[in-house]
Design an enzyme around this catalytic site. Sequence first.
Site, PDB file in Angstrom:
ATOM      1  N   ARG A  88       1.343   1.418  -5.952  1.00 52.51           N
ATOM      2  CA  ARG A  88       1.490   0.546  -4.917  1.00 52.51           C
ATOM      3  C   ARG A  88       0.209   0.162  -4.325  1.00 52.51           C
ATOM      4  O   ARG A  88       0.068  -0.884  -3.499  1.00 52.51           O
ATOM      5  CB  ARG A  88       2.069   1.465  -3.447  1.00 52.51           C
ATOM      6  CG  ARG A  88       3.437   1.883  -3.964  1.00 52.51           C
ATOM      7  CD  ARG A  88       3.936   2.866  -2.743  1.00 52.51           C
ATOM      8  NE  ARG A  88       3.999   1.809  -1.633  1.00 52.51           N
ATOM      9  CZ  ARG A  88       5.199   1.014  -1.245  1.00 52.51           C
ATOM     10  NH1 ARG A  88       6.311   0.989  -2.056  1.00 52.51           N
ATOM     11  NH2 ARG A  88       5.260   0.164  -0.046  1.00 52.51           N
ATOM     12  N   HIS A 107      22.481 -35.985 -25.991  1.00 50.74           N
ATOM     13  CA  HIS A 107      21.476 -36.460 -27.231  1.00 50.74           C
ATOM     14  C   HIS A 107      21.230 -35.414 -28.098  1.00 50.74           C
ATOM     15  O   HIS A 107      20.382 -35.394 -29.002  1.00 50.74           O
ATOM     16  CB  HIS A 107      20.194 -36.761 -26.435  1.00 50.74           C
ATOM     17  CG  HIS A 107      20.229 -37.938 -25.492  1.00 50.74           C
ATOM     18  ND1 HIS A 107      20.459 -39.257 -26.067  1.00 50.74           N
ATOM     19  CD2 HIS A 107      20.621 -38.214 -24.280  1.00 50.74           C
ATOM     20  CE1 HIS A 107      20.448 -40.109 -25.080  1.00 50.74           C
ATOM     21  NE2 HIS A 107      20.670 -39.514 -24.184  1.00 50.74           N
ATOM     22  N   TRP A 115      -3.564  -1.807  -1.480  1.00 46.60           N
ATOM     23  CA  TRP A 115      -3.445  -2.816  -2.279  1.00 46.60           C
ATOM     24  C   TRP A 115      -3.757  -3.998  -1.122  1.00 46.60           C
ATOM     25  O   TRP A 115      -3.047  -4.427  -0.218  1.00 46.60           O
ATOM     26  CB  TRP A 115      -1.983  -3.376  -2.756  1.00 46.60           C
ATOM     27  CG  TRP A 115      -2.074  -4.213  -3.671  1.00 46.60           C
ATOM     28  CD1 TRP A 115      -2.517  -4.359  -4.874  1.00 46.60           C
ATOM     29  CD2 TRP A 115      -1.314  -5.571  -3.373  1.00 46.60           C
ATOM     30  NE1 TRP A 115      -2.082  -5.543  -5.371  1.00 46.60           N
ATOM     31  CE2 TRP A 115      -1.118  -6.209  -4.795  1.00 46.60           C
ATOM     32  CE3 TRP A 115      -0.192  -6.089  -2.503  1.00 46.60           C
ATOM     33  CZ2 TRP A 115      -0.547  -7.538  -4.880  1.00 46.60           C
ATOM     34  CZ3 TRP A 115       0.197  -7.310  -2.810  1.00 46.60           C
ATOM     35  CH2 TRP A 115       0.158  -7.932  -3.810  1.00 46.60           C
ATOM     36  N   GLU A 136      15.510 -12.462 -23.742  1.00 49.34           N
ATOM     37  CA  GLU A 136      14.589 -11.426 -23.762  1.00 49.34           C
ATOM     38  C   GLU A 136      15.176 -10.061 -23.948  1.00 49.34           C
ATOM     39  O   GLU A 136      14.712  -9.244 -24.451  1.00 49.34           O
ATOM     40  CB  GLU A 136      13.472 -11.728 -22.539  1.00 49.34           C
ATOM     41  CG  GLU A 136      12.683 -12.532 -22.446  1.00 49.34           C
ATOM     42  CD  GLU A 136      11.657 -12.420 -21.227  1.00 49.34           C
ATOM     43  OE1 GLU A 136      10.481 -12.608 -21.282  1.00 49.34           O
ATOM     44  OE2 GLU A 136      12.533 -12.705 -20.117  1.00 49.34           O
ATOM     45  N   LYS A 159       4.378  -6.348 -21.337  1.00 49.64           N
ATOM     46  CA  LYS A 159       4.557  -6.940 -20.052  1.00 49.64           C
ATOM     47  C   LYS A 159       3.197  -7.993 -20.041  1.00 49.64           C
ATOM     48  O   LYS A 159       3.778  -8.864 -19.217  1.00 49.64           O
ATOM     49  CB  LYS A 159       4.166  -5.658 -19.148  1.00 49.64           C
ATOM     50  CG  LYS A 159       4.367  -5.991 -17.630  1.00 49.64           C
ATOM     51  CD  LYS A 159       5.750  -6.661 -17.347  1.00 49.64           C
ATOM     52  CE  LYS A 159       5.775  -7.248 -15.967  1.00 49.64           C
ATOM     53  NZ  LYS A 159       6.838  -7.811 -15.665  1.00 49.64           N
ATOM     54  N   ASN A 167       0.642   0.179   5.998  1.00 47.54           N
ATOM     55  CA  ASN A 167       1.154  -0.560   4.872  1.00 47.54           C
ATOM     56  C   ASN A 167       1.674  -1.902   5.530  1.00 47.54           C
ATOM     57  O   ASN A 167       2.787  -1.592   6.614  1.00 47.54           O
ATOM     58  CB  ASN A 167       2.100   0.149   4.186  1.00 47.54           C
ATOM     59  CG  ASN A 167       2.966  -0.739   3.227  1.00 47.54           C
ATOM     60  OD1 ASN A 167       2.314  -1.657   2.641  1.00 47.54           O
ATOM     61  ND2 ASN A 167       3.972  -0.264   2.740  1.00 47.54           N
ATOM     62  N   GLY A 168       1.516  -2.607   5.070  1.00 42.48           N
ATOM     63  CA  GLY A 168       1.964  -4.118   5.669  1.00 42.48           C
ATOM     64  C   GLY A 168       0.968  -5.123   6.340  1.00 42.48           C
ATOM     65  O   GLY A 168      -0.175  -5.008   6.030  1.00 42.48           O
ATOM     66  N   GLU A 211      14.562 -20.678 -17.420  1.00 38.96           N
ATOM     67  CA  GLU A 211      14.292 -19.277 -17.258  1.00 38.96           C
ATOM     68  C   GLU A 211      15.494 -18.441 -17.293  1.00 38.96           C
ATOM     69  O   GLU A 211      15.472 -17.360 -18.048  1.00 38.96           O
ATOM     70  CB  GLU A 211      13.748 -19.126 -15.757  1.00 38.96           C
ATOM     71  CG  GLU A 211      13.465 -17.799 -15.181  1.00 38.96           C
ATOM     72  CD  GLU A 211      12.503 -17.009 -15.920  1.00 38.96           C
ATOM     73  OE1 GLU A 211      12.603 -15.798 -15.834  1.00 38.96           O
ATOM     74  OE2 GLU A 211      11.714 -17.523 -16.889  1.00 38.96           O
ATOM     75  N   LYS A 263      15.579 -15.294 -19.888  1.00 39.24           N
ATOM     76  CA  LYS A 263      16.056 -14.101 -19.728  1.00 39.24           C
ATOM     77  C   LYS A 263      17.225 -13.354 -20.446  1.00 39.24           C
ATOM     78  O   LYS A 263      16.994 -12.098 -20.947  1.00 39.24           O
ATOM     79  CB  LYS A 263      16.495 -13.837 -18.034  1.00 39.24           C
ATOM     80  CG  LYS A 263      15.395 -13.800 -16.991  1.00 39.24           C
ATOM     81  CD  LYS A 263      14.491 -12.772 -17.167  1.00 39.24           C
ATOM     82  CE  LYS A 263      13.193 -13.172 -16.305  1.00 39.24           C
ATOM     83  NZ  LYS A 263      12.341 -13.782 -17.366  1.00 39.24           N
ATOM     84  N   CYS A 287       0.823  -1.224   0.091  1.00 38.40           N
ATOM     85  CA  CYS A 287       0.081   0.124  -0.088  1.00 38.40           C
ATOM     86  C   CYS A 287       0.777   1.230  -0.070  1.00 38.40           C
ATOM     87  O   CYS A 287       2.157   1.242   0.215  1.00 38.40           O
ATOM     88  CB  CYS A 287      -0.989   0.201   1.197  1.00 38.40           C
ATOM     89  SG  CYS A 287      -2.032  -1.289   1.276  1.00 38.40           S
TER      90      CYS A 287
END
Length: 612
Positions: free
Chosen positions: A27, A508, A74, A492, A607, A98-99, A485, A489, A2
Amino acid sequence: MCGIIGYIGNKNAIPFVMDGLKRLEYRGYDSAGIAYFSEGAIEVKRCKGKIHALENIVGNLNLSSNIAIGHTRWATHGRPSDENAHPHRSDGIVIVHNGIIENYIELKHRLQGEGFMFASETDTEVLCHLINSKLKSQNSKLSLEDAVRAAIKEVSGAYAFAVIYEKEPDKVVAVRKESPLVIGLGDGEYFLASDVPAFLSRSKEVIFLDNNEMAVIRRDGVIVTDFDGAPINKNVVTISWSPSMAEKGGYRHFMLKEIYEQPRAIADTIRGRVLPEKGEVTLEEFGLAADDIKKIDKIFIVACGTSYHAGIVGKYIIEETSRIPVEADIASEFRYRNPIMTGNTLFIAITQSGETADTLAALREAKRLGAKTLSICNVIGSTASRESDFVFYTHSGPEIGVASTKAFTTQIVALYLLAIALGKARGILSDEASSSLIEELLHLPVKAEQALELDGEINAIAKELFKAKNFLFLGRGIQYPIALEGALKLKEISYIHAEGYPAGEMKHGPIALIDEEVPVLILAPSGKLYEKALSNMEEAKSRGGDIIAVTSKDNAPAKNLSKYSIAINKSNDYLNTVLLTIPLQLLAYHIAVLRGCDVDQPRNLAKSVTVE
């Protein structure tokens, strides 16, 4: 995650707080609110929705106040609603937070016993009533800051909050533990926010609160103490960021900022969801009941791109800990292969945005076939979260860089939590085994921080390799999707051709690619497949390849076989996947920067892919 904003000074606080909320909306975006003094009383305006919904309320009131606090939310505890929006109040106490308050249920029950009435589903309201309780217990002899100190001694969790009090209208009290909070210094005015960009147009002189610190902010100055009241001398920092840099928190790119946010994101995804003393994960977080879990006879994990790689990791963990057969599928292929599903099938969609078209199509197909559906998602209120039977939110916060980083590692954590919950509910994991898994998870944020400390040596390796035209990434078992991954990265953001392969498949076919011009990165952490990884290193080295080993500390054989080595701290086989990922992210980042690529907005990529 938040956003908090506050002002005290000689000007009208309302326009500043509203502007700050807009700058903090990344946020949180499900509700917002503002509290301000008016004729000796505190007024609160709040509503569900984005900041413009609050503007429609406040903009028509012609408000003026020299003190105000605001919040953009949030949601973590409680659904998005007017009642759950901040600020919250208890008599004359008003707070923005916040938290997460981990022991809020225990505190809530106690406060209800004292006669306090709760109007929301949030953990934040507990703080309000707890501070009020301290003031009442001392017959108002405590100052606001003393009452806050007394209250936080009883609170567990990570939090930042700001509080004002009708009987002391000359101050704002701010507290930080784990969650960020910064104070801006002006001429006869002071600012408070979760992030510097919220007030950067008004002040570049700031004080960053550290963990376990409290600030009492008045028009004539700021006093910072520890939680026991001992004064702390704080350095004033001059911010030289441009607005663009400020949004990045001083980092050169959003991607780098988000890589460095992973320890916090991981901690936030874990927080409040485990009961370590019982060796349990709270099933309510997944919306699943123990009886339903026992009926599951198959799981499909479906996703795209990076999220798909997290799904493969999840397949390994869930099958081993719950003995439920799992298929990991690419979403764009799933609905075209006429999958076999029943009412006892659990379909798991993984999507950072909750809006990925292929994943949504697969989700709808699973629902049509009668499966129970669960989304692992980062965006509250997204389409995936609304259309799924159940939803588990990762708490990684907004991810702006196109190449996913913190979303990936928090997705692995989410799947790890789900695996423990499934294994425990089905009687596969003993109390001792699940407690051990949870204990290792609780150490993960610190180990992730330590992995980030390797940034300098990884940058040095990148300077040796950034001109390569091809890369090979190899991993055994559960490390194989991390090889995928790592290669993704690099592709990308640096546009280097890179392939991820199961290391056992090297002979192989891929071994034909290896020569002096093809760097080979091999994942070789401690664990049951370590010796196998060493054999792959021997094979690659004998073909002339430059070996980069990402291994565990004290693994001398891996270091001796490699030209370059990166050593992480040890964890279990499942969580090593997270710790191995961080060096691969940093390596890709530094190579891309050295090649002059647009790290945050790589060509041809978006995105969130919202078309098929």
